[in-house]
Design an enzyme around this catalytic site. Structure first.
Site, PDB file in Angstrom:
ATOM      1  N   SER A 538     -45.910  74.361 -42.253  1.00 23.88           N
ATOM      2  CA  SER A 538     -47.148  73.761 -41.369  1.00 23.88           C
ATOM      3  C   SER A 538     -46.293  73.260 -39.928  1.00 23.88           C
ATOM      4  O   SER A 538     -45.595  73.919 -39.317  1.00 23.88           O
ATOM      5  CB  SER A 538     -48.102  72.984 -42.016  1.00 23.88           C
ATOM      6  OG  SER A 538     -49.199  72.751 -41.461  1.00 23.88           O
ATOM      7  N   ASP A 623     -55.634  81.726 -43.886  1.00 28.37           N
ATOM      8  CA  ASP A 623     -55.300  80.168 -43.640  1.00 28.37           C
ATOM      9  C   ASP A 623     -56.204  79.627 -42.566  1.00 28.37           C
ATOM     10  O   ASP A 623     -56.465  79.919 -41.480  1.00 28.37           O
ATOM     11  CB  ASP A 623     -53.752  80.069 -42.951  1.00 28.37           C
ATOM     12  CG  ASP A 623     -53.172  78.821 -43.120  1.00 28.37           C
ATOM     13  OD1 ASP A 623     -53.739  77.673 -42.673  1.00 28.37           O
ATOM     14  OD2 ASP A 623     -51.918  78.633 -43.393  1.00 28.37           O
ATOM     15  N   HIS A 658     -53.983  78.076 -46.417  1.00 33.60           N
ATOM     16  CA  HIS A 658     -52.946  77.339 -45.991  1.00 33.60           C
ATOM     17  C   HIS A 658     -52.079  76.621 -47.298  1.00 33.60           C
ATOM     18  O   HIS A 658     -50.996  76.416 -47.166  1.00 33.60           O
ATOM     19  CB  HIS A 658     -53.525  75.950 -45.090  1.00 33.60           C
ATOM     20  CG  HIS A 658     -52.534  75.310 -44.364  1.00 33.60           C
ATOM     21  ND1 HIS A 658     -51.866  75.805 -43.243  1.00 33.60           N
ATOM     22  CD2 HIS A 658     -52.039  74.023 -44.421  1.00 33.60           C
ATOM     23  CE1 HIS A 658     -50.890  75.046 -42.791  1.00 33.60           C
ATOM     24  NE2 HIS A 658     -51.100  73.990 -43.459  1.00 33.60           N
TER      25      HIS A 658
END
Length: 686
Positions: A538, A623, A658
């Site tokens: 991330s 995501d 995610h």
């Protein structure tokens, strides 16, 4: 036969801002419904599988090895709320937890509230929040996500009859549900279906049509995130508006007055962060008022909450100690503090004023206050883990100092913590600050520059990357790797200034710190550039992108998980989920000073014609945090410009978001892919 990597078609798209013309040849990859996009993603997946085909059996072996360390039939330590003990457990072979409770005693018959294995049937992805139970202990409110976009449908189940009520409310913030004291009214956060931001709090009365729900609060500023919960005292329901580590505002409603309206505890003031706990007739307020950047603790009577002049100081601000959290009991006050990058638990007897700290006995660890729903107790429930100690749950008698280990994560397969060593190092950064490093390795590791090492960091949002145990990581340590967490600027490890010096116009400190830690580890002969791997996800994936542009020669391989790499374009697009709420972290590129700074480090904008390390880049099609097209575009541009013959592999999970795949075993497939990629580059295939 030489494999040919996919090549994305170039369709130039131009941006013109601040007299700067940018051309993005791969902008079209954001067209999720375009068959050409799906074909490209599938082609990348096929290429990755083809390149790694020689280690397919090894990947499966790694997966089975990691799975074999997990105690399949397991359960959490129960905690008591009201008349019930609540816990979750796993069954043999079960991917998902079963949420349970027992009445009054742990010897009572088990009541299954939700069996996620059954609820997940027919879904490629499934997630459900632990139930929020009404005051009469009869009705469970829970959120359900079957797509992995973090858009939860709020549902209700009668725990006496087993009936799932017809009330179903889509697009809510999972877990942010609060019951009023009447056992009929539930408050929830509604999310915007485009930006995925929670922006409204609604009230639903059980058994009524959801179209009759009442809007209770709307957040007008899209830079604020909303959360919602019932306070520990049960007296208040709190809405918290948070501007990404800059400004906070609480709005409170008495739980026994659901027809009332939420009122500000203290109206927001830019730069003022505060966090509120309630006990009896007073509030405890952790605040950064008056320059208390590391926070201080104040108390105030309920009646005078909004009058800051009547707040009284309980714990003063300290320049070297970050006050991270508090837990309030009738007699004791428990503080979570950080000093020199380590967490400490401090216990104060509010009657005698005597205090002490818990001693953990390891150089690098994570300790945290766990679930403590009862005020009237002298027992503190806390958790502990380190790079060598599996996650452990303790009950601690704050009067006598007696410590009781309730449960330690069981690691199957002959694990012995004495076979591993953990250390704490400090690496000098180029501007003179010392960056803490937590490191673990199997005893026998040679510090002569010949061994492999995996370096991991995050470094954003003030999130501290504390050292914790991973059973899966043993598959690397047992094959000769050391694992190092670098506590770089951008987290809170060393206090608020550590965060502030790793964000906005200081963001490059984060990247420099990571590179300088790499240089230190090589210089001190922990590894060499032929054995050094880096990993981040991330915002940590942004870190990976930045350091590969800055210092590609330092790394044998890079693993970038769901990486945020197209910083300028994303931060200019306020239709993308979460963008506007990020301005206080990265800056607003509509202002030239931030635009120029972002562009100078944005990984996608700075890909150049140079050699790059071996790279594995992963993402999920659904995501919600970092859109799949960011890494897809990055890979396409790297393929076009890089001048080396190193591996560049891209894996897009076509079903996940995610957090990756759902299910405790499916996630290990992703880890096995990452480990096989790294080990294969070193010629380790068994």
């Amino acid at each position: 036969m030489e494999l040919t990597p996919p090549k994305a078609t170039k369709y130039p798209h131009t941006f013109d801002l601040h007299n700067d013309l940018r051309t993005d040849d791969y902008y079209w990859l954001r067209e999720r419904e375009n068959p050409e996009v799906i074909d490209y993603l599938n082609a990348e997946n096929a290429y990755t599988e083809a390149v790694l085909a020689p280690v397919k059996e090894f990947r499966e072996k790694l997966f089975e090895e990691m799975k074999g360390r997990i105690k399949e039939q397991d359960e959490s330590v129960p905690f008591k709320i009201g008349n019930y003990y609540y816990y979750y457990r796993y069954e043999q072979g079960g991917e998902y937890p079963i949420y349970c409770r027992k009445l009054e005693t742990l010897e009572a018959a088990e009541e299954i509230m939700l069996n996620l294995n059954q609820l997940a049937e027919g879904h490629t992805y499934y997630s459900a929040t632990f139930p929020e139970v009404s005051d009469n202990e009869e009705i469970a409110a829970f959120g359900e996500d079957t797509v992995s976009r973090r858009m939860y449908t709020l549902k209700f189940k009668n725990l006496k009859t087993g009936e799932i009520y017809p009330d179903a409310i889509p697009d809510t913030e999972g877990g942010n549900y609060a019951w009023a004291a009447d056992n009929e009214t539930v408050f929830y956060i509604k999310k915007d279906v485009e930006t995925l931001l929670g922006y409204q709090v609604w009230k639903h009365r059980l058994g009524t049509d959801t179209h009759e729900d009442v809007l209770m609060y709307e957040e007008a500023d899209d830079q604020f995130y909303l959360s919602l919960f019932r306070m520990k005292s049960k007296k208040y329901i709190a809405i918290v508006s948070d501007q990404n580590g800059l400004t906070t505002e609480y709005n409170l409603l008495k739980a026994d007055e659901p027809e009332g309206k939420f009122e500000p505890f203290l109206p927001r003031q830019r730069g003022h962060e505060y966090f509120v706990e309630h006990l009896g007739e007073q509030f405890f307020v952790r605040t950064n008022l008056d320059g208390a950047s590391n926070f201080k603790l104040m108390t105030v009577a309920e009646a005078w909450a909004a009058d800051v002049a009547k707040w009284q100081e309980l714990i003063p601000h300290r320049a070297q100690v970050y006050l991270e959290g508090i837990e309030v009991f009738k007699r004791h006050l428990v503080l979570q503090e950080r000093e020199m990058g380590l967490l400490h638990i401090r216990i104060i007897d509010q009657v005698t004023q005597k205090e002490h700290y818990l001693n953990f006995g390891e150089p690098a660890y994570t300790a945290y206050v766990s679930t403590n729903p009862d005020f009237d107790t002298h027992i503190l429930r806390y958790g502990y883990t380190s790079l060598t100690t599996p996650n452990s749950t303790f009950d601690y008698d704050m009067n006598t100092g007696e410590r009781l280990l309730l449960k330690q994560q069981e690691v199957l397969g002959g694990f012995n913590k004495e076979d591993y060593q953990t250390e704490r190092l400090f690496a000098p950064a180029r501007d003179g600050v010392l960056v803490p490093i937590s490191i673990v390795y199997k005893k026998g590791f040679q510090k002569n520059g010949t061994e492999p090492l995996l370096q991991y960091s995050y470094g954003s949002y003030g999130y501290s990357m504390d050292p914790s145990f991973s059973a899966g990581r043993l598959s690397l340590l047992n094959r000769g790797f050391a694992f190092a967490i670098c506590h770089i600027r951008g987290g809170h490890e060393m206090g608020r200034a550590w965060y502030d010096n790793g964000k906005m116009l200081h963001k490059k400190n984060t990247f420099n710190d990571f590179v300088d830690c790499s240089l230190f580890l090589i210089q001190e002969k922990w590894t060499s550039s032929e054995g050094l791997f880096a990993m981040g996800g991330s915002a940590g994936g942004l870190l990976m992108g930045a350091v590969t542009n800055m210092a590609p020669q330092l790394y044998k391989g890079i693993v970038a998980q769901v990486p945020f790499v197209d910083v300028v374009t994303t931060m200019l697009d306020d239709s993308i989920p979460l963008t506007t709420g990020e301005y206080e972290e990265w800056g607003n590129p509509n202002e030239k000073v931030y635009y120029d700074y972002m562009k100078s480090y944005s990984p996608y904008d700075n890909v150049t014609s140079q050699p790059y390390p071996n790279m594995l880049i992963t993402t999920g099609l659904h995501d919600s945090q970092v859109q799949y097209w960011e890494p897809a575009k990055w890979v396409a541009k790297l393929r076009e410009l890089k001048t080396d013959a190193n591996q560049l592999l891209f894996h897009c999970d076509m079903e996940a978001g995610h957090g990756g795949a759902s299910g405790r075993f499916k996630r290990l497939k992703d880890v096995a892919l990452e480990y096989a990629f790294m080990l294969n580059l070193l010629g380790i295939r068994e």
